[in-house]
Scaffold this motif. Structure first.
Motif, PDB file in Angstrom:
ATOM      1  N   ALA A 188       0.989  -0.826  -0.130  1.00 53.50           N
ATOM      2  CA  ALA A 188      -0.300  -0.018  -0.143  1.00 53.50           C
ATOM      3  C   ALA A 188       0.607   1.304   0.097  1.00 53.50           C
ATOM      4  N   GLY A 189       1.905   1.200   0.910  1.00 49.84           N
ATOM      5  CA  GLY A 189       2.751   2.156   0.534  1.00 49.84           C
ATOM      6  C   GLY A 189       3.497   2.379  -0.269  1.00 49.84           C
ATOM      7  N   PHE A 190       4.217   1.657  -1.374  1.00 46.61           N
ATOM      8  CA  PHE A 190       4.219   1.476  -2.672  1.00 46.61           C
ATOM      9  C   PHE A 190       3.464   2.350  -3.830  1.00 46.61           C
ATOM     10  N   VAL A 191       1.715   1.853  -3.594  1.00 45.10           N
ATOM     11  CA  VAL A 191       1.476   2.488  -4.299  1.00 45.10           C
ATOM     12  C   VAL A 191       1.384   4.097  -3.690  1.00 45.10           C
ATOM     13  N   VAL A 192       0.440   4.346  -2.943  1.00 40.01           N
ATOM     14  CA  VAL A 192       0.912   6.354  -2.736  1.00 40.01           C
ATOM     15  C   VAL A 192       1.777   6.192  -3.291  1.00 40.01           C
ATOM     16  N   PHE A 193       3.103   5.655  -2.980  1.00 41.22           N
ATOM     17  CA  PHE A 193       5.183   6.739  -3.604  1.00 41.22           C
ATOM     18  C   PHE A 193       4.702   6.613  -5.094  1.00 41.22           C
ATOM     19  N   LEU A 194       4.288   5.358  -5.341  1.00 40.99           N
ATOM     20  CA  LEU A 194       4.086   5.862  -7.439  1.00 40.99           C
ATOM     21  C   LEU A 194       3.189   7.054  -7.628  1.00 40.99           C
ATOM     22  N   TRP A 195       1.943   6.760  -6.825  1.00 34.83           N
ATOM     23  CA  TRP A 195       0.873   8.042  -7.109  1.00 34.83           C
ATOM     24  C   TRP A 195       1.626   9.467  -7.083  1.00 34.83           C
ATOM     25  N   TRP A 196       2.541   9.655  -5.884  1.00 34.93           N
ATOM     26  CA  TRP A 196       2.985  10.536  -5.374  1.00 34.93           C
ATOM     27  C   TRP A 196       3.476  11.698  -6.608  1.00 34.93           C
ATOM     28  N   ARG A 197       4.191  10.090  -6.829  1.00 33.37           N
ATOM     29  CA  ARG A 197       5.688  10.888  -8.012  1.00 33.37           C
ATOM     30  C   ARG A 197       4.958  11.183  -9.096  1.00 33.37           C
ATOM     31  N   GLU A 198       3.977  10.329  -9.767  1.00 33.26           N
ATOM     32  CA  GLU A 198       3.498  10.898 -10.588  1.00 33.26           C
ATOM     33  C   GLU A 198       2.411  11.715 -10.514  1.00 33.26           C
ATOM     34  N   VAL A 199       1.963  12.562  -9.740  1.00 36.98           N
ATOM     35  CA  VAL A 199       2.093  13.761  -9.323  1.00 36.98           C
ATOM     36  C   VAL A 199       2.922  14.696  -9.787  1.00 36.98           C
ATOM     37  N   ARG A 200       3.189  14.840  -8.563  1.00 33.52           N
ATOM     38  CA  ARG A 200       4.790  15.389  -8.854  1.00 33.52           C
ATOM     39  C   ARG A 200       4.839  15.794 -10.478  1.00 33.52           C
ATOM     40  N   HIS A 201       5.520  14.556 -11.269  1.00 44.47           N
ATOM     41  CA  HIS A 201       6.102  14.565 -11.800  1.00 44.47           C
ATOM     42  C   HIS A 201       4.563  15.567 -12.956  1.00 44.47           C
ATOM     43  N   ALA A 202       3.532  15.485 -13.196  1.00 44.62           N
ATOM     44  CA  ALA A 202       3.016  15.923 -14.100  1.00 44.62           C
ATOM     45  C   ALA A 202       2.361  17.782 -13.714  1.00 44.62           C
ATOM     46  N   LEU A 203       2.689  17.686 -12.150  1.00 44.93           N
ATOM     47  CA  LEU A 203       2.805  19.043 -11.746  1.00 44.93           C
ATOM     48  C   LEU A 203       3.579  19.861 -12.168  1.00 44.93           C
TER      49      LEU A 203
END
Length: 143
Positions: A52-67
């Protein structure tokens, strides 16, 4: 922030929440099994929250990359490269690296010092010999 509310991003947000809820639920289930005496479930009880923590990490990384990628891009299809405000916001002006297609340059083969390719000249001599000797076999070639 509007970029994070497109249909593709909404699917990503929903998938992240669903996966995290499922993984934490599976971790809770394994914890209850481990408390009931199943020794191997202790490992799974730790493993599912890590997922679950890994999924949150990937999601956060993609959000930062998009922004981060959205900061230097124009907001509409009407913006052109001739627009002076785009020159200030370009990735090159911001110091970010820009990926471009490689440039391929065709180079002609270097000629032999006498102006003729040695291998090509030898092959042409072989073909000329075969033409001059119609009944000869390739193994009879003296060169």
């Amino acid at each position: 922030m509007k970029r994070l509310w497109t249909p593709a991003w909404i699917v990503r947000h929903v998938a992240m929440v669903a996966l995290v809820a499922a993984f934490l639920g599976l971790g809770w289930w394994q914890l209850s099994r481990a408390a009931g005496g199943n020794a191997i479930s202790w490992g799974y009880a730790v493993e599912w929250p890590v997922f679950a923590g890994f999924v949150v990490f990937l999601w956060w990384r993609e959000v930062r990359h998009a922004l981060r990628g959205a900061a230097g891009e124009p907001d509409g299809p009407t913006a052109t490269a001739a627009d002076p405000r785009l020159a200030e916001e370009s990735p090159v002006a911001a110091g970010r690296p820009v990926l471009r297609r490689p440039v391929r340059v065709a180079r002609p083969a270097a000629p032999a010092p006498d102006g003729e390719d040695a291998d090509l000249a030898a092959y042409n001599r072989y073909l000329r010999w075969l033409n001059d000797n119609p009944g000869a076999r390739p193994g009879d070639y003296p060169g």
